[in-house]
Design a protein around this motif. Sequence first.
Motif, PDB file in Angstrom:
ATOM      1  N   MET A  76      27.136   3.850 -23.315  1.00 26.32           N
ATOM      2  CA  MET A  76      27.006   5.137 -22.649  1.00 26.32           C
ATOM      3  C   MET A  76      26.816   4.946 -21.148  1.00 26.32           C
ATOM      4  SD  MET A  76      24.072   8.004 -23.192  1.00 26.32           S
ATOM      5  CE  MET A  76      22.932   6.868 -22.457  1.00 26.32           C
ATOM      6  N   LEU A  77      26.016   3.970 -20.751  1.00 26.92           N
ATOM      7  CA  LEU A  77      25.841   3.670 -19.331  1.00 26.92           C
ATOM      8  C   LEU A  77      27.163   3.230 -18.701  1.00 26.92           C
ATOM      9  CD1 LEU A  77      22.389   1.864 -19.442  1.00 26.92           C
ATOM     10  CD2 LEU A  77      22.895   4.000 -18.240  1.00 26.92           C
ATOM     11  N   ALA A  78      27.931   2.427 -19.430  1.00 27.87           N
ATOM     12  CA  ALA A  78      29.245   2.005 -18.925  1.00 27.87           C
ATOM     13  C   ALA A  78      30.170   3.215 -18.759  1.00 27.87           C
ATOM     14  CB  ALA A  78      29.868   0.989 -19.871  1.00 27.87           C
ATOM     15  N   SER A  88      39.308   8.508 -15.237  1.00 31.62           N
ATOM     16  CA  SER A  88      39.414   9.639 -16.144  1.00 31.62           C
ATOM     17  C   SER A  88      39.512   9.161 -17.588  1.00 31.62           C
ATOM     18  CB  SER A  88      40.645  10.468 -15.777  1.00 31.62           C
ATOM     19  OG  SER A  88      40.782  11.542 -16.667  1.00 31.62           O
ATOM     20  N   VAL A  89      38.750   9.770 -18.452  1.00 32.19           N
ATOM     21  CA  VAL A  89      38.810   9.512 -19.892  1.00 32.19           C
ATOM     22  C   VAL A  89      39.202  10.831 -20.547  1.00 32.19           C
ATOM     23  CG1 VAL A  89      37.480   8.857 -21.934  1.00 32.19           C
ATOM     24  CG2 VAL A  89      37.068   7.694 -19.766  1.00 32.19           C
ATOM     25  N   PRO A  90      40.311  10.842 -21.289  1.00 33.86           N
ATOM     26  CA  PRO A  90      40.759  12.106 -21.886  1.00 33.86           C
ATOM     27  C   PRO A  90      39.907  12.534 -23.084  1.00 33.86           C
ATOM     28  CG  PRO A  90      42.219  10.325 -22.537  1.00 33.86           C
ATOM     29  CD  PRO A  90      41.227   9.739 -21.555  1.00 33.86           C
ATOM     30  N   PHE A  91      39.932  13.820 -23.364  1.00 33.16           N
ATOM     31  CA  PHE A  91      39.319  14.412 -24.552  1.00 33.16           C
ATOM     32  C   PHE A  91      37.823  14.149 -24.665  1.00 33.16           C
ATOM     33  CE2 PHE A  91      43.740  13.191 -25.726  1.00 33.16           C
ATOM     34  CZ  PHE A  91      44.285  14.476 -25.731  1.00 33.16           C
ATOM     35  N   VAL A  92      37.116  14.227 -23.550  1.00 36.30           N
ATOM     36  CA  VAL A  92      35.676  13.933 -23.557  1.00 36.30           C
ATOM     37  C   VAL A  92      34.921  14.924 -24.437  1.00 36.30           C
ATOM     38  CG1 VAL A  92      33.583  13.821 -22.142  1.00 36.30           C
ATOM     39  CG2 VAL A  92      35.695  12.761 -21.341  1.00 36.30           C
ATOM     40  N   GLU A  93      35.133  16.214 -24.225  1.00 39.15           N
ATOM     41  CA  GLU A  93      34.392  17.216 -25.011  1.00 39.15           C
ATOM     42  C   GLU A  93      34.733  17.134 -26.488  1.00 39.15           C
ATOM     43  OE1 GLU A  93      31.790  19.095 -24.156  1.00 39.15           O
ATOM     44  OE2 GLU A  93      31.931  18.083 -22.223  1.00 39.15           O
ATOM     45  N   GLN A  94      36.017  16.907 -26.787  1.00 37.82           N
ATOM     46  CA  GLN A  94      36.425  16.767 -28.186  1.00 37.82           C
ATOM     47  C   GLN A  94      35.795  15.523 -28.813  1.00 37.82           C
ATOM     48  OE1 GLN A  94      38.432  17.292 -25.600  1.00 37.82           O
ATOM     49  NE2 GLN A  94      39.753  19.046 -26.026  1.00 37.82           N
ATOM     50  N   GLY A  95      35.708  14.442 -28.040  1.00 37.66           N
ATOM     51  CA  GLY A  95      35.078  13.216 -28.539  1.00 37.66           C
ATOM     52  C   GLY A  95      33.601  13.416 -28.833  1.00 37.66           C
ATOM     53  N   ALA A 126      29.753   6.648 -27.850  1.00 33.77           N
ATOM     54  CA  ALA A 126      28.885   6.535 -26.678  1.00 33.77           C
ATOM     55  C   ALA A 126      29.677   6.636 -25.384  1.00 33.77           C
ATOM     56  CB  ALA A 126      28.121   5.217 -26.726  1.00 33.77           C
ATOM     57  N   LEU A 127      30.886   6.123 -25.392  1.00 32.42           N
ATOM     58  CA  LEU A 127      31.726   6.190 -24.199  1.00 32.42           C
ATOM     59  C   LEU A 127      31.940   7.635 -23.767  1.00 32.42           C
ATOM     60  CD1 LEU A 127      33.376   4.450 -22.219  1.00 32.42           C
ATOM     61  CD2 LEU A 127      35.348   4.869 -23.701  1.00 32.42           C
ATOM     62  N   PHE A 128      32.249   8.517 -24.720  1.00 32.19           N
ATOM     63  CA  PHE A 128      32.457   9.930 -24.395  1.00 32.19           C
ATOM     64  C   PHE A 128      31.181  10.567 -23.843  1.00 32.19           C
ATOM     65  CE2 PHE A 128      35.763   9.394 -27.764  1.00 32.19           C
ATOM     66  CZ  PHE A 128      36.867   9.665 -26.968  1.00 32.19           C
ATOM     67  N   HIS A 129      30.052  10.270 -24.467  1.00 30.17           N
ATOM     68  CA  HIS A 129      28.786  10.836 -23.999  1.00 30.17           C
ATOM     69  C   HIS A 129      28.459  10.334 -22.589  1.00 30.17           C
ATOM     70  CE1 HIS A 129      27.345  12.963 -27.610  1.00 30.17           C
ATOM     71  NE2 HIS A 129      28.095  12.073 -28.254  1.00 30.17           N
ATOM     72  N   GLY A 130      28.690   9.069 -22.349  1.00 32.58           N
ATOM     73  CA  GLY A 130      28.425   8.507 -21.022  1.00 32.58           C
ATOM     74  C   GLY A 130      29.314   9.096 -19.952  1.00 32.58           C
TER      75      GLY A 130
END
Length: 195
Positions: A76-78, A88-95, A126-130
């Motif tokens: 999550m920190l990463a 940019s990371v796509p689909f964050v809210e969906q993830g 965790a990636l999406f939350h971070g």
Amino acid sequence: MRLSIAKILSGTVFLLASGAALAHPSHEHASSFMAGFYHPVGGFDHLLAMLAIGLWASSLGGRALWAIPTVFVITMLAGGGLAVAGLSVPFVEQGILLSVIILGALVLFAKRLSTAVCVVIAASFALFHGVAHGMEMPLNADGLHYALGFAVATAGLHMVGLGFGLWMAKMGTPLVTRISGSVIATAGLLLAFSQ
């Protein structure tokens, strides 16, 4: 490794209270820490996912007790760092919504997977939350203190879920933990359909 309920709950209290230690050095650092701290606690989807991580780890036991929450916080920190760096990371809210649903379902069905597979699942979510935490960092926040705030809050919520799950197992009522998983998964579905 056996953790007593008292140790888990006291650790949670110390984690959650550690924000007070940053209250005096400067207002910027304290407000940055608190902004980071409130982000996972204030977002219902984040809150549910963090509790589910702890519940899931408690239902698996063994190395999963520490490996799943630890890898979640590190990844999550990463993810927060990626967002602050402008990647940019796509689909964050969906993830994030998917994490609530799937983690709740994993707790509900008490699915036994290897610790390595569980760690990969936790890190993926965790990636999406971070990334969400990083994207929503206030412009005037000190990044290090903000990250520390959301890491401490996340670890504290993991500990609450972990402590509750271990307490239910000790009392001989693991069904309550599974029911908690169903509530989390259902809430995730409701959040998904309400958007």
